[in-house]
Scaffold this motif. Sequence first.
Motif, short mmCIF file in Angstrom:
data_model
loop_
_atom_site.label_atom_id
_atom_site.label_comp_id
_atom_site.label_asym_id
_atom_site.label_seq_id
_atom_site.Cartn_x
_atom_site.Cartn_y
_atom_site.Cartn_z
N ARG A 171 40.57 36.21 50.25
CA ARG A 171 40.83 37.17 49.16
C ARG A 171 40.80 36.49 47.78
O ARG A 171 40.82 37.16 46.77
CB ARG A 171 42.21 37.80 49.34
CG ARG A 171 42.34 38.61 50.61
CD ARG A 171 43.60 39.43 50.51
NE ARG A 171 44.24 39.56 51.81
CZ ARG A 171 45.50 39.94 51.94
NH1 ARG A 171 46.24 40.17 50.88
NH2 ARG A 171 46.03 40.07 53.15
N VAL A 184 39.23 35.04 44.69
CA VAL A 184 37.90 35.17 44.08
C VAL A 184 37.70 34.26 42.87
O VAL A 184 36.59 34.11 42.38
CB VAL A 184 37.61 36.63 43.67
CG1 VAL A 184 37.52 37.52 44.90
CG2 VAL A 184 38.67 37.13 42.71
N LEU A 186 35.49 39.31 37.33
CA LEU A 186 35.90 39.14 38.74
C LEU A 186 36.77 40.32 39.21
O LEU A 186 37.06 40.43 40.39
CB LEU A 186 36.67 37.83 38.91
CG LEU A 186 35.83 36.56 38.82
CD1 LEU A 186 36.72 35.33 38.81
CD2 LEU A 186 34.86 36.47 39.99
N LYS A 187 37.18 41.17 38.28
CA LYS A 187 38.03 42.34 38.58
C LYS A 187 39.18 41.99 39.51
O LYS A 187 39.32 42.57 40.59
CB LYS A 187 37.19 43.44 39.23
CG LYS A 187 36.09 43.99 38.33
CD LYS A 187 35.66 45.36 38.84
CE LYS A 187 34.47 45.90 38.10
NZ LYS A 187 33.18 45.33 38.58
N PRO A 188 40.02 41.05 39.13
CA PRO A 188 41.12 40.68 40.02
C PRO A 188 42.18 41.79 40.04
O PRO A 188 42.33 42.53 39.06
CB PRO A 188 41.69 39.41 39.37
CG PRO A 188 41.37 39.55 37.93
CD PRO A 188 40.09 40.33 37.84
N ASP A 189 42.88 41.92 41.18
CA ASP A 189 44.02 42.83 41.18
C ASP A 189 45.34 42.03 41.16
O ASP A 189 46.40 42.59 40.97
CB ASP A 189 43.98 43.82 42.35
CG ASP A 189 43.63 43.15 43.66
OD1 ASP A 189 43.81 41.91 43.75
OD2 ASP A 189 43.19 43.83 44.60
N GLN A 222 43.54 42.43 47.11
CA GLN A 222 42.30 41.99 47.73
C GLN A 222 41.53 40.98 46.88
O GLN A 222 40.71 40.24 47.40
CB GLN A 222 41.39 43.20 47.99
CG GLN A 222 41.89 44.11 49.09
CD GLN A 222 42.03 43.39 50.41
OE1 GLN A 222 41.24 42.50 50.75
NE2 GLN A 222 43.04 43.74 51.19
N ARG A 223 41.76 41.01 45.57
CA ARG A 223 41.01 40.09 44.70
C ARG A 223 42.00 39.27 43.89
O ARG A 223 42.55 39.72 42.89
CB ARG A 223 40.08 40.89 43.77
CG ARG A 223 39.07 41.74 44.52
CD ARG A 223 38.11 42.41 43.55
NE ARG A 223 37.26 41.46 42.86
CZ ARG A 223 36.17 40.89 43.41
NH1 ARG A 223 35.84 41.19 44.64
NH2 ARG A 223 35.44 40.05 42.73
N THR A 272 45.92 44.04 35.57
CA THR A 272 46.15 43.44 36.88
C THR A 272 47.63 43.08 36.96
O THR A 272 48.31 43.03 35.94
CB THR A 272 45.36 42.13 37.05
OG1 THR A 272 45.64 41.31 35.92
CG2 THR A 272 43.90 42.36 37.19
#
Lengths: 254, 319, 266
Positions: C48, C50, C79-82, C27-28, C102
């Motif tokens: 999605r 970011v 940004l807490k990316p996954d 999602q990120r 991540t």
Amino acid sequence: MINLKGIVAKQGGFTLKVDSLSLSRGELVAVLGNNGSGKSTFLSVLSGLKPFRGKYILDGREFGSLPAIERHRLISLLPQQSSLNMPFDVQYVVLTGRYPYTDGRGYSSKDMECTEETLRRLDIYHLRHRLFNELSGGERQRVLLARVINRDSPVMLLDEPLSGVDLRHQHEIIDLLKELSSDKTILLVVHDISLAVREFKRFLFFVKGTLRYDLYRENLDEERLSEVFQVRLRFIKNDESLFVYSEGKNREAL
Amino acid sequence: MKKAMYSLILLLILMVVLATLKGAVSIDLFHMSNTERDILLFVRLPRVMLSGLVGSALALSGLLFQYVMKNPLADSFTTGVSASSAMGAVVAILLGLGFLIPLFALAGGITGLVIVYKISSVRGRVQPITMLLAGIVLSTFSSATISFMKFLSDDAVSSIIFWLMGGFQDASVKKVLALLVVVMLSFLLVRRHYLGLDILSFDDTTALSSGVEVDRLRKEAFFLAALLTAFSVGYAGIIGFVGLIVPHVIRLMRFVKASELVPLSILGGAVFMIFNDLLSRTLLSEGQELPVGIITSSIGGLFFLYLLIKRKRELYYFD
Amino acid sequence: MNSRLKGVLIFAVMMLFFFASNAQAYQRIVVLYAAASPVLKELGVSDRVVGVTRTDHTFKGVRSVGSHLRPNMELLKALKPDLIVAGSKRAFPEEISKRLRTDVFYYDPRSLEDILFKIKALGKLLKRQKRAEELIKRLKGKLQEVKPLKGKPTVVYEIMERPLKVAGSKSIINSIIAHAGGENLVKVKKKHVLISPERVISLNPDVYIYQVGPMNKKPTTPSERPYYKSLRAKVIKVDEYEFARPGINAFQAVVDLNRIFMEVIK
């Protein structure tokens, strides 16, 4: 040769003053005084390295009006301390004394000849291929003196030329200077008073930046000398010669 | 001296011939096609000439800096002129003004020179030690600025990095002529002061009382050295160690007078640089190149290591 | 609070994490390699994304995290990316993604086939297989526009003027040239090759292409450079963005280059 009137030179908090002085050709003059009394500054002023106010006539001409190159042909100076950071040999060091006669590019064969003669005169001919920086202190001093003599200028200013030199060579140098002074004006700073009064005829005494006395040997006396050096000095006269020795510190003389 | 001079001239001729014959493309001198002739005339010859002249310029500038600073380790790096020239070049790269790089390098170098000069002169007299310190500060500052500009522009990074390592790909007859004029003029000017430069190695009082105009001579030598550096950096990027090694080797061969050091350094610099450039364009296959600064710096580094280990005495002779 | 409730809560949170990271697609996303952005856009996951690099303007209103070589770690973390899409392991080492907890996807295609393969992989990863298939089909269709040439024009492609760097066999450009019906004469197994000008001349290419863009700002026209005096090739100027980026654009570049070759061969 040299005529000074009302010379004042300031450097930081120190002031050099020479009211009036006249030196002619054929004179060998000893400059004396305690540390910091202005002897070296005086020589610097005479050689044009320090700015000054007052009237300075050199060889009949206003000093300020002389082109730089002319001044250096008229005057040579042996500084109190020297250093060299290139591995030059003795012969080349002595040769560089001839710089004011060159075009800046190379030395002439006459410069070479003079150098060889000077090397022999100063008894350093055998050292000519040695590196200057590898010599002993006294040998270096003789080489530097040779460098100045090599200029063959009518005025020579020597700041402690005898320091570090062994007795035998001291006397040889003094004899040489006497010989050279027949047609030159030579000023030399000396620290050994008894040696000075024995060997020289005219004396300049500096006290705290001022030329206090300009005396010939016959006018020297214990009082004035004690005043200049701030120690009690005694004379012993023996026929023609004069000996000076110190009795130690003397407050009354101050 | 004469012998060393002639052998260096001979070596230089040999090196020029070798470097002109060797390259990414092999050329048969006696059966040249038109393309090969063009390569020889328009690509290789100007390149060999330019590398030789840059070598001479850097060696001479290093030597002059050593006289001015009274320090055998001074060169265009320690004085900051190299780095500030490079800073000018990098600005030109960033602005997308590639063709103006030499001009910007010159401007940067001269700015650096003026700054170092102003900082290190007290009442009109240049203080060698202050000059060295000012140079190191300027060098550090310029490097930092270059790093910052590198950071700002990721895409031009490899262009900038190359500039910091140097190279002669971009040689042209015009550049060769311009640099030839600069090197010749500098040589003629320096030649007038051979004896003065030697006397600069004495303390200032001795030099002054010998009749050498110490400050003027230092100023002149410093300006010429900076000019030579700026031109070199403008045309070929930063190439390290040449100004240090070449005069050093010649001094180790016991040539210590300016009248020997200057011409021998100019010749030696040319030989050294042509050789390095030859390596840079022939070491790899298929016409690939190495930045020449990498080669000079590695040869220079190894050589200095050798000096440090084997010949400490000569290295530290200058107290 | 009793312990049972606590246990339920912890379980719920764990489930959430589980679904967030596995059951549902990422999602990120942060894109650290601009050439990949158009692909993501085509896959329909623009919302999605970011975070992007400074020079990437593919998406509107997305945070920049710095340069592709040196992204700002704090911004990246905030940004807490996954998922992070990065260029290469060298530009973005795996340790960093581990530290950020991540996943990372390396998008570093060397050829057109590679691009299609990466699109497929991204589609799978983002659960957009269908759109990926469509995109691949469209791009393959684009290649159908390439017309057969009478000969095989030889090419040298300049990446940068100062220093002179040309495209090697590991560059995407090598593949673009090949698909357009030409041959890159520089065979060195590198992306960019620092080359001797004389080597270029002796290779004697039919076409000398030089790109203009961030890597080659305002280059001198090759025919005006002293060392290229004897270069006989037809000189062509192209846009770096169109040619040197291994993305969707590469397929259009093939078609354009093919057209250029047609004229040269004539």
